[in-house]
Motif scaffolding. Sequence first.
Motif, PDB file in Angstrom:
ATOM      1  N   LYS A 238       0.740  -1.431  -0.240  1.00 46.99           N
ATOM      2  CA  LYS A 238       0.012   0.220  -0.518  1.00 46.99           C
ATOM      3  C   LYS A 238       0.957   0.991  -0.115  1.00 46.99           C
ATOM      4  CE  LYS A 238      -3.946  -2.734   2.642  1.00 46.99           C
ATOM      5  NZ  LYS A 238      -4.472  -2.042   3.519  1.00 46.99           N
ATOM      6  N   ILE A 239       0.599   2.189  -0.411  1.00 51.48           N
ATOM      7  CA  ILE A 239       1.438   3.217  -1.244  1.00 51.48           C
ATOM      8  C   ILE A 239       1.666   3.874   0.456  1.00 51.48           C
ATOM      9  CG2 ILE A 239       0.915   3.286  -3.861  1.00 51.48           C
ATOM     10  CD1 ILE A 239      -0.371   5.200  -3.252  1.00 51.48           C
ATOM     11  N   PHE A 240       0.902   4.183   1.239  1.00 56.31           N
ATOM     12  CA  PHE A 240       1.004   5.107   2.172  1.00 56.31           C
ATOM     13  C   PHE A 240       1.800   4.493   3.122  1.00 56.31           C
ATOM     14  CE2 PHE A 240      -2.636   7.107  -0.256  1.00 56.31           C
ATOM     15  CZ  PHE A 240      -1.981   8.713  -0.296  1.00 56.31           C
ATOM     16  N   ASP A 241       1.950   3.421   3.250  1.00 55.05           N
ATOM     17  CA  ASP A 241       2.756   2.415   4.098  1.00 55.05           C
ATOM     18  C   ASP A 241       3.749   2.344   4.065  1.00 55.05           C
ATOM     19  OD1 ASP A 241      -0.054   1.866   4.512  1.00 55.05           O
ATOM     20  OD2 ASP A 241      -0.015  -0.160   3.945  1.00 55.05           O
ATOM     21  N   ILE A 242       4.356   3.169   3.544  1.00 52.22           N
ATOM     22  CA  ILE A 242       5.831   3.371   2.486  1.00 52.22           C
ATOM     23  C   ILE A 242       6.775   4.114   3.658  1.00 52.22           C
ATOM     24  CG2 ILE A 242       8.132   3.594   0.952  1.00 52.22           C
ATOM     25  CD1 ILE A 242       6.257   2.095  -1.426  1.00 52.22           C
ATOM     26  N   PRO A 247      13.072   7.144  -0.560  1.00 51.04           N
ATOM     27  CA  PRO A 247      13.694   7.682  -1.816  1.00 51.04           C
ATOM     28  C   PRO A 247      13.318   7.794  -3.742  1.00 51.04           C
ATOM     29  CG  PRO A 247      15.019   5.344  -1.587  1.00 51.04           C
ATOM     30  CD  PRO A 247      13.920   5.082  -0.636  1.00 51.04           C
ATOM     31  N   PHE A 248      11.837   7.055  -2.914  1.00 46.67           N
ATOM     32  CA  PHE A 248      11.465   6.514  -4.234  1.00 46.67           C
ATOM     33  C   PHE A 248      10.338   7.370  -4.803  1.00 46.67           C
ATOM     34  CE2 PHE A 248      11.359   2.997  -1.548  1.00 46.67           C
ATOM     35  CZ  PHE A 248      13.089   2.373  -1.762  1.00 46.67           C
ATOM     36  N   LYS A 249      11.042   8.544  -6.133  1.00 45.52           N
ATOM     37  CA  LYS A 249       9.811   9.901  -5.841  1.00 45.52           C
ATOM     38  C   LYS A 249       8.616   9.199  -7.022  1.00 45.52           C
ATOM     39  CE  LYS A 249       9.055  13.965  -7.858  1.00 45.52           C
ATOM     40  NZ  LYS A 249       8.737  13.762  -8.806  1.00 45.52           N
ATOM     41  N   LYS A 250       8.985   7.291  -7.264  1.00 43.50           N
ATOM     42  CA  LYS A 250       7.376   7.035  -8.117  1.00 43.50           C
ATOM     43  C   LYS A 250       6.653   7.046  -6.913  1.00 43.50           C
ATOM     44  CE  LYS A 250       9.209   2.688  -8.110  1.00 43.50           C
ATOM     45  NZ  LYS A 250       9.548   1.123  -8.884  1.00 43.50           N
ATOM     46  N   VAL A 251       6.811   6.937  -5.645  1.00 40.49           N
ATOM     47  CA  VAL A 251       5.693   6.456  -4.521  1.00 40.49           C
ATOM     48  C   VAL A 251       4.826   7.813  -4.385  1.00 40.49           C
ATOM     49  CG1 VAL A 251       5.865   5.483  -2.769  1.00 40.49           C
ATOM     50  CG2 VAL A 251       6.301   4.685  -3.616  1.00 40.49           C
ATOM     51  N   ASP A 252       6.029   9.198  -4.588  1.00 41.85           N
ATOM     52  CA  ASP A 252       5.253  10.352  -4.379  1.00 41.85           C
ATOM     53  C   ASP A 252       4.829  10.886  -5.657  1.00 41.85           C
ATOM     54  OD1 ASP A 252       7.495  11.590  -2.282  1.00 41.85           O
ATOM     55  OD2 ASP A 252       8.901  10.548  -3.139  1.00 41.85           O
ATOM     56  N   ASP A 253       5.150  10.607  -6.158  1.00 42.02           N
ATOM     57  CA  ASP A 253       3.787  10.473  -7.847  1.00 42.02           C
ATOM     58  C   ASP A 253       2.177  10.266  -7.119  1.00 42.02           C
ATOM     59  OD1 ASP A 253       6.366  11.934  -8.570  1.00 42.02           O
ATOM     60  OD2 ASP A 253       6.597  11.424 -10.568  1.00 42.02           O
ATOM     61  N   LEU A 254       2.807   8.976  -6.999  1.00 43.79           N
ATOM     62  CA  LEU A 254       1.052   8.330  -6.775  1.00 43.79           C
ATOM     63  C   LEU A 254       0.810   8.407  -5.874  1.00 43.79           C
ATOM     64  CD1 LEU A 254       2.644   4.644  -7.307  1.00 43.79           C
ATOM     65  CD2 LEU A 254       1.426   5.392  -8.960  1.00 43.79           C
ATOM     66  N   TRP A 255       0.926   9.010  -4.760  1.00 42.29           N
ATOM     67  CA  TRP A 255       1.160   9.494  -3.366  1.00 42.29           C
ATOM     68  C   TRP A 255       0.141  10.830  -3.934  1.00 42.29           C
ATOM     69  CZ3 TRP A 255       3.568  10.598   1.709  1.00 42.29           C
ATOM     70  CH2 TRP A 255       4.024   9.259   2.472  1.00 42.29           C
ATOM     71  N   ILE A 276       1.328  13.257   5.257  1.00 40.59           N
ATOM     72  CA  ILE A 276       1.784  14.508   3.877  1.00 40.59           C
ATOM     73  C   ILE A 276       3.245  15.460   5.249  1.00 40.59           C
ATOM     74  CG2 ILE A 276       1.817  16.955   3.120  1.00 40.59           C
ATOM     75  CD1 ILE A 276      -1.256  15.400   1.989  1.00 40.59           C
ATOM     76  N   ASN A 277       2.400  15.687   6.456  1.00 39.11           N
ATOM     77  CA  ASN A 277       3.414  16.762   7.082  1.00 39.11           C
ATOM     78  C   ASN A 277       5.067  16.177   7.784  1.00 39.11           C
ATOM     79  OD1 ASN A 277       1.370  18.510   7.710  1.00 39.11           O
ATOM     80  ND2 ASN A 277       0.739  17.852   9.249  1.00 39.11           N
ATOM     81  N   GLN A 278       4.603  14.663   8.025  1.00 40.61           N
ATOM     82  CA  GLN A 278       5.597  13.728   7.605  1.00 40.61           C
ATOM     83  C   GLN A 278       6.592  14.020   6.997  1.00 40.61           C
ATOM     84  OE1 GLN A 278       4.936   9.258   9.145  1.00 40.61           O
ATOM     85  NE2 GLN A 278       6.061   9.425  10.149  1.00 40.61           N
ATOM     86  N   ARG A 279       6.288  13.184   5.686  1.00 42.56           N
ATOM     87  CA  ARG A 279       7.257  13.308   5.032  1.00 42.56           C
ATOM     88  C   ARG A 279       7.586  14.877   4.107  1.00 42.56           C
ATOM     89  NH1 ARG A 279      10.432  10.337   1.029  1.00 42.56           N
ATOM     90  NH2 ARG A 279      10.130  10.569  -0.683  1.00 42.56           N
ATOM     91  N   SER A 280       6.710  16.432   4.348  1.00 42.66           N
ATOM     92  CA  SER A 280       7.323  17.309   4.128  1.00 42.66           C
ATOM     93  C   SER A 280       8.390  17.461   5.179  1.00 42.66           C
ATOM     94  CB  SER A 280       6.062  17.785   4.153  1.00 42.66           C
ATOM     95  OG  SER A 280       5.558  18.583   5.290  1.00 42.66           O
ATOM     96  N   ALA A 281       8.258  17.293   6.112  1.00 46.90           N
ATOM     97  CA  ALA A 281       9.758  17.508   7.141  1.00 46.90           C
ATOM     98  C   ALA A 281      10.900  16.906   6.831  1.00 46.90           C
ATOM     99  CB  ALA A 281       9.199  17.716   8.561  1.00 46.90           C
ATOM    100  N   ASP A 282      10.848  15.484   6.051  1.00 45.89           N
ATOM    101  CA  ASP A 282      11.292  14.494   6.424  1.00 45.89           C
ATOM    102  C   ASP A 282      12.763  14.805   5.714  1.00 45.89           C
ATOM    103  OD1 ASP A 282      12.107  11.735   6.962  1.00 45.89           O
ATOM    104  OD2 ASP A 282      12.648  11.831   5.098  1.00 45.89           O
ATOM    105  N   LYS A 283      14.174  14.689   6.482  1.00 42.46           N
ATOM    106  CA  LYS A 283      15.231  15.468   6.198  1.00 42.46           C
ATOM    107  C   LYS A 283      15.738  14.770   4.801  1.00 42.46           C
ATOM    108  CE  LYS A 283      16.401  17.349  10.428  1.00 42.46           C
ATOM    109  NZ  LYS A 283      17.813  17.262  11.550  1.00 42.46           N
ATOM    110  N   SER A 284      15.291  13.646   4.955  1.00 45.33           N
ATOM    111  CA  SER A 284      15.556  12.480   3.922  1.00 45.33           C
ATOM    112  C   SER A 284      15.106  12.737   2.547  1.00 45.33           C
ATOM    113  CB  SER A 284      15.419  10.824   4.795  1.00 45.33           C
ATOM    114  OG  SER A 284      16.439   9.809   5.360  1.00 45.33           O
ATOM    115  N   VAL A 296       2.250  20.989  -1.172  1.00 47.21           N
ATOM    116  CA  VAL A 296       0.880  20.631  -0.664  1.00 47.21           C
ATOM    117  C   VAL A 296       0.318  21.173   0.169  1.00 47.21           C
ATOM    118  CG1 VAL A 296      -0.326  18.431  -0.986  1.00 47.21           C
ATOM    119  CG2 VAL A 296       1.446  19.067  -2.498  1.00 47.21           C
ATOM    120  N   LYS A 297       1.524  20.722   1.273  1.00 43.50           N
ATOM    121  CA  LYS A 297       0.938  21.280   2.997  1.00 43.50           C
ATOM    122  C   LYS A 297       0.023  22.152   2.637  1.00 43.50           C
ATOM    123  CE  LYS A 297       3.109  21.429   7.055  1.00 43.50           C
ATOM    124  NZ  LYS A 297       1.782  21.240   7.812  1.00 43.50           N
ATOM    125  N   THR A 298       0.580  23.175   1.767  1.00 46.93           N
ATOM    126  CA  THR A 298       0.237  24.883   2.492  1.00 46.93           C
ATOM    127  C   THR A 298      -1.259  24.754   1.315  1.00 46.93           C
ATOM    128  OG1 THR A 298       2.575  26.070   2.032  1.00 46.93           O
ATOM    129  CG2 THR A 298       0.156  26.943   1.477  1.00 46.93           C
TER     130      THR A 298
END
Length: 734
Positions: A238-242, A247-255, A276-284, A296-298
């Motif tokens: 499930k794409i939101f369980d990753i 580092p998979f840009k294609k997953v962000d596109d699917l999101w 979204i909050n977690q991903r937008s703040a993620d340093k990696s 997107v968050k804004t």
Amino acid sequence: IEKILASHPIAVFIDESKEASFLMDEIKNDVQVFRTSNEIEELKVKYEIEKTIHNGSQFLIYTNTPKEALKFIREYCETNGSVEIKYLEHYIKKKVSQHLNLNINLPKEELISAAKVSVGKTQTYWMDLSHKGASEIFDLEKELLPFLDNPKAFVKKFDKGTQVIFYKKVSELIGQTYIKKPAQTLASEVTNELLDGLWNNNINPILLNIYKVWLDSLSYQKSFFKYLGKYKSDKKTKIFDIHPSHPFKKVDDLWLKDIGKHINDSKYMAAIIPKINQRSADKSAIRLEITFWREVKTLLEFDAKNINQIGSFQEAVDFYIKHFYKVDKAIRKLYSEFLGDKEIIEPIQEYYKDLASRYLDKWFRYIDSYSSNQTGKIQEILDKHKSKTAIVVGDGVSWEFAQDIIGSFEKSDYEFTENYLLAGLPSETEHNMSQLYVASGKVLKNKKDREKYLVKTNADKEIAFIDLEKVNETTDTANYLICSYKDPDKLGENHQQNALKYFDIVANTYAQKIKQLLQNGYNQVYLLTDHGFTLTGVLENSDKIDVTFSDPVKKSERYIRSKTQQSFDENYLIEIPKKYNEFEYCYFSKRLGPFKTPGVYGFSHGGMSPQETLIPFFKWTNNNNDDLLEVVITNKEDLKEVLGNLYSVKLKGVSESEGLFTLERKVILLFFANGKEINKSDIITIAKGEEIKKEYQFDDNRSIEIKVLDINTKEQLDKASVFQNTARDLGGLL
């Protein structure tokens, strides 16, 4: 060995174990090393040493022969000194016990490998080894990354036995039984395990830490992307369980595609916003330059209900410059990232259009209070200041884009004043540039004509004009300096929305040149512009506004001029009496879409929306540095006429203050000839009341300009011109 060589020229290293030769790599480079294994070699070494020993050289002899069996070099053991290792494992245990009072109980192979790995580490390594056992021989969190980056080079520094122990530890980490295989194969398996762990959100904590350090490392980062490019996962998930650090840009596109399908589903969005909050703040993710989640968050978190509170035109203005500009900035950034992917951008664009429509309804409800205050603004600034002033005049700098310019000032050493102007109508370059330059309001088509008008109107002022891109360290002569920059408007005209990918560079150019002007001694620098802009995004025919007016009219993308008054739908258009040549009226759209016209759509202006008409009026002021030591050139008059090729620059630290920061200052001298930097001094530290004399050469330049800069802020503290008088230089004949 070091102790022996500190008082003797020769040391003998007797390694009967034949396992301690790795220590030879730690010997200083200036020590000459000889190896012997028989009597002939001993005799040869003795001859070589005796031949050169009087030159002050130092020598180390390495041998596996027991001391009692040595022949020609035995005397060196007695007269100079020797180190003997018969059994390396016993030697290691003895030394660790002797120096750290620790008992190390490891098999011989592991103990020797531990010794080899320990070179260059602190005593903490041995303490951990004593308490935790063989698992601490290799600190995989530190050793694994250089191994993954270059497996072959990494293992080369170990002997075969130590390599095997390392391979076993790595195999154990990824849950494998050790099998002999090439280093590169094992490294690929480790990376696949790491990426699988991110994909399935069950990554080993050690591998997760290595992954984060890998992305942070400028030295190793490149190798990660090589592994990532080869990685393939056939496992469904499930794409939101990753894992949120994936580092998979294609997953962000699917999101994003999934979010687009459910963007108006409040329950869905409530569940997805935390991710979204977690991903937008993620340093990696940020390291991977996946930063669009902030935009997107804004958009998704913008509370449209607050628009309902707007009750006047001034409140509509305030709401835009404080809040709604963030929505425009977000959609601009998302257009630059996804304009070529309709499946992603169209739902987001529709969501944005709905927000913009609600806000514009309020803006145009109170539009009767609109009144441009742009006319003669440059003249107003010239009249206000007598000290050195620079005015940066941009083209197409919207309020939201101007925030990127402010953001480029990482640490402000300047006082900043943020104001806005309402642009003249229609908000297009020819008209609005004239409004800025020409206080009478007359429209002058050409830039040169506008500049001539300004010079003629201010005959008592020293005004100079320059392209902003040409501003450099020597741009400091004119008391009033007007700097023109055609971007972003020119970029938009040439590339339309494709220009968006260059906007970060444009913002940085504005910021760096403004800083340079302040460092050059301008007391204040203003940023003005003619108009802002709108973006159409993905444009369908239905988005174009088709208006049928009776001739004669002139249609532009965002406004229509007409000779006669037209009948129109007040729900969609607004009429402003505006005389221009043969035309008497202007009509503007109440939407962000363009009028249906020939030509290219995308990056446009001329309309009456806040995106086009609410424009920045910024001012940066040099802070008062009276609390810092002033550094001046004291022999400026002498420098105006110098004989010979040498000239002296005298610097003095001057201050009437008794503060701590006036005691000394670090400066640097920059030297220019023909507008180009030709030399710079070392850092000069000068104390209060001290005068320092520095000498320099003309070389091939007869005229040189010198600038004194603060080493930290790069602020220009003083300057002087140096001229070589060749006519009076008689070359020492008298």
